[in-house]
Write a protein that holds these residues in place. Structure first.
Motif, PDB file in Angstrom:
ATOM      1  N   UNK A  56       1.243  11.708   0.386  1.00  0.00           N
ATOM      2  CA  UNK A  56       1.685  11.039   1.630  1.00  0.00           C
ATOM      3  C   UNK A  56       1.168  11.834   2.517  1.00  0.00           C
ATOM      4  N   UNK A  57       0.711  11.085   3.570  1.00  0.00           N
ATOM      5  CA  UNK A  57       0.430  11.749   4.960  1.00  0.00           C
ATOM      6  C   UNK A  57       1.691  12.258   5.716  1.00  0.00           C
ATOM      7  N   UNK A  58       1.738  13.379   6.459  1.00  0.00           N
ATOM      8  CA  UNK A  58       2.640  13.960   7.348  1.00  0.00           C
ATOM      9  C   UNK A  58       2.792  13.006   8.377  1.00  0.00           C
ATOM     10  N   UNK A 108       0.888  -1.169   0.025  1.00  0.00           N
ATOM     11  CA  UNK A 108       0.185   0.005  -0.104  1.00  0.00           C
ATOM     12  C   UNK A 108       0.757   1.087  -0.144  1.00  0.00           C
ATOM     13  N   UNK A 109       0.401   2.182  -0.694  1.00  0.00           N
ATOM     14  CA  UNK A 109       1.276   3.505  -0.999  1.00  0.00           C
ATOM     15  C   UNK A 109       2.332   3.211  -1.914  1.00  0.00           C
ATOM     16  N   UNK A 110       2.930   2.186  -2.179  1.00  0.00           N
ATOM     17  CA  UNK A 110       4.078   1.919  -3.049  1.00  0.00           C
ATOM     18  C   UNK A 110       4.094   2.840  -4.427  1.00  0.00           C
ATOM     19  N   UNK A 111       2.857   3.329  -4.796  1.00  0.00           N
ATOM     20  CA  UNK A 111       2.813   4.074  -6.028  1.00  0.00           C
ATOM     21  C   UNK A 111       2.271   5.551  -5.770  1.00  0.00           C
ATOM     22  N   UNK A 149       6.825   5.750   3.689  1.00  0.00           N
ATOM     23  CA  UNK A 149       7.840   5.566   2.623  1.00  0.00           C
ATOM     24  C   UNK A 149       8.714   6.694   2.451  1.00  0.00           C
ATOM     25  N   UNK A 150       8.066   7.610   2.500  1.00  0.00           N
ATOM     26  CA  UNK A 150       8.705   8.948   2.036  1.00  0.00           C
ATOM     27  C   UNK A 150       9.706   9.235   3.177  1.00  0.00           C
ATOM     28  N   UNK A 151       9.189   9.238   4.563  1.00  0.00           N
ATOM     29  CA  UNK A 151      10.053   9.484   5.639  1.00  0.00           C
ATOM     30  C   UNK A 151      11.104   8.608   5.472  1.00  0.00           C
ATOM     31  N   UNK A 209      14.841  -0.784  -1.167  1.00  0.00           N
ATOM     32  CA  UNK A 209      13.750  -0.890  -1.988  1.00  0.00           C
ATOM     33  C   UNK A 209      12.610  -0.373  -1.196  1.00  0.00           C
ATOM     34  N   UNK A 210      11.688   0.209  -1.964  1.00  0.00           N
ATOM     35  CA  UNK A 210      10.313   0.580  -1.316  1.00  0.00           C
ATOM     36  C   UNK A 210       9.032  -0.025  -2.204  1.00  0.00           C
ATOM     37  N   UNK A 211       7.997   0.043  -1.393  1.00  0.00           N
ATOM     38  CA  UNK A 211       6.867   0.077  -2.008  1.00  0.00           C
ATOM     39  C   UNK A 211       6.412  -1.246  -2.899  1.00  0.00           C
ATOM     40  N   UNK A 212       6.102  -1.299  -4.199  1.00  0.00           N
ATOM     41  CA  UNK A 212       5.768  -2.378  -4.876  1.00  0.00           C
ATOM     42  C   UNK A 212       7.241  -3.215  -5.176  1.00  0.00           C
ATOM     43  N   UNK A 213       8.133  -2.695  -5.322  1.00  0.00           N
ATOM     44  CA  UNK A 213       9.500  -3.441  -5.401  1.00  0.00           C
ATOM     45  C   UNK A 213       9.912  -4.426  -4.282  1.00  0.00           C
ATOM     46  N   UNK A 214       9.650  -3.824  -2.972  1.00  0.00           N
ATOM     47  CA  UNK A 214       9.795  -4.353  -1.868  1.00  0.00           C
ATOM     48  C   UNK A 214       8.990  -5.344  -1.869  1.00  0.00           C
ATOM     49  N   UNK A 215       7.601  -5.254  -2.282  1.00  0.00           N
ATOM     50  CA  UNK A 215       6.701  -6.185  -2.048  1.00  0.00           C
ATOM     51  C   UNK A 215       6.869  -7.439  -2.845  1.00  0.00           C
TER      52      UNK A 215
END
Length: 339
Positions: free
Chosen positions: A39-41, A30-33, A286-288, A312-318
């Motif tokens: 993005x939430x603060x 979730x949020x990978x893309x 993810x941004x943080x 790696x983050x988001x979909x790549x990490x998934x």
């Protein structure tokens, strides 16, 4: 050369998204893309270390906390140690967490522990945030040990079986798998490995050192960062590292390939958030973490601990997690640790 990798990307094969089997819907990846505008603060985070103090997960969690707070990226980043069962106790705690801005340290050890413990809560039930690092493992013995080489140790296990004790992290984790792979290289099959290998799981690096220095274990396996200072002090001797080239913290120690074992095996670590959080909250985390990775403080942590950047983050990490879960399950079966 038959080389073993703990961290694997199956080139040319379309990875199945873990979101497809996630009972909490869009949590996995979730949020990978999501874009930074969506993005939430994130002003504060809680960090779960699913292990006792002193080991690699604890080092990782506390490094993340320090870099985030010292860099004024968040106001607080409290660390809680929830050890037990290779991280699956912490995983169960994360499943009950209601604060979306909770980060739990994870890694290869947890992947194996979920399988060997038949854990009710699984990594697939979480929201992957980032893979951070990878690190080679090292096989060590007490300074006074009769085993001068890795071959000496493996030969002794093959000959004397249960009389030779090896300590490492949780059952089914990276250290346990590596012990099994060494015996597989020596010609044993799954049943033979199970019969011969006397593996003593420990709760963290500190416990492993105590067992070794007290001569209650013949050898130990863990991340290079957990044993390096004791090797440098002369309390322990390192027989080999599992990387394909010399380890940064132990540059004089031979690799397993140097010692005649066709094994390259690295341990990864990363961060998960609770399952079911919103895409905006996942994107904020993810941004943080992405901004943290770019800081001088995090780069210093990598160098100090001998960690290799493996971000790696988001979909790549998934997708990576999907591949890794499949690969580790197969390896555990091959060396007789699960049926």
């Amino acid at each position: 050369m038959r080389t073993r990798f703990a961290v694997i990307a199956l080139a040319g094969v379309a990875a199945l998204s873990l979101a497809g089997c996630n009972p909490q819907g869009a949590a996995m990846g979730g949020g990978g893309d999501a874009t930074s505008d969506e993005a939430a603060a994130v002003d504060a985070v809680n960090i779960i270390v699913p292990a006792d103090p002193g080991g690699g997960w604890d080092q990782t969690g506390r490094a993340v906390s320090t870099v985030l707070t010292d860099g004024d990226m968040v106001g607080t980043a409290a660390v809680s140690n929830i050890g037990g069962a290779g991280g699956t106790v912490g995983l169960a705690s994360l499943a009950n967490e209601r604060d979306p801005f909770t980060l739990m340290v994870t890694g290869l050890v947890m992947v194996g522990a979920v399988e060997t413990n038949a854990a009710e809560n699984r990594i697939e039930d979480t929201t992957p945030i980032a893979r951070l690092t990878e690190e080679p493992l090292v096989v060590v013995v007490p300074a006074s040990s009769e085993y001068e080489t890795l071959q000496d140790l493996v030969d002794a296990v093959v000959a004397d079986g249960q009389a030779v004790t090896i300590t490492g992290g949780s059952a089914g984790g990276a250290d346990h798998i590596l012990a099994g792979l060494l015996l597989e290289e020596a010609g044993l099959d799954g049943a033979g490995i199970t019969e011969k290998l006397n593996y003593i799981p420990n709760a963290g690096g500190g416990e492993a050192v105590s067992l070794l220095l007290g001569n209650n274990a013949a050898a130990g396996i863990s991340g290079v960062g957990e044993f390096a200072e004791y090797v440098e002090s002369g309390d322990l001797r390192a027989l080999a590292v599992s990387s394909d080239e010399a380890a940064q913290l132990l540059p004089e120690v031979p690799t397993m390939i140097d010692e005649g074992f066709d094994i390259t095996y690295t341990n990864w670590r990363g961060l998960l958030a609770p399952g079911g959080i919103s895409e905006a909250d996942a994107a904020g985390l993810i941004d943080l973490v992405t901004r943290m990775r770019e800081t001088e403080g995090w780069q210093d942590a990598l160098e100090t601990n001998g960690w290799t950047d493996a971000f790696l983050t988001g979909d790549e990490f998934t997708s990576f997690l999907d591949d890794n879960i499949t690969e580790v399950s197969g390896t555990l079966q091959n060396i007789g640790l699960i049926s």
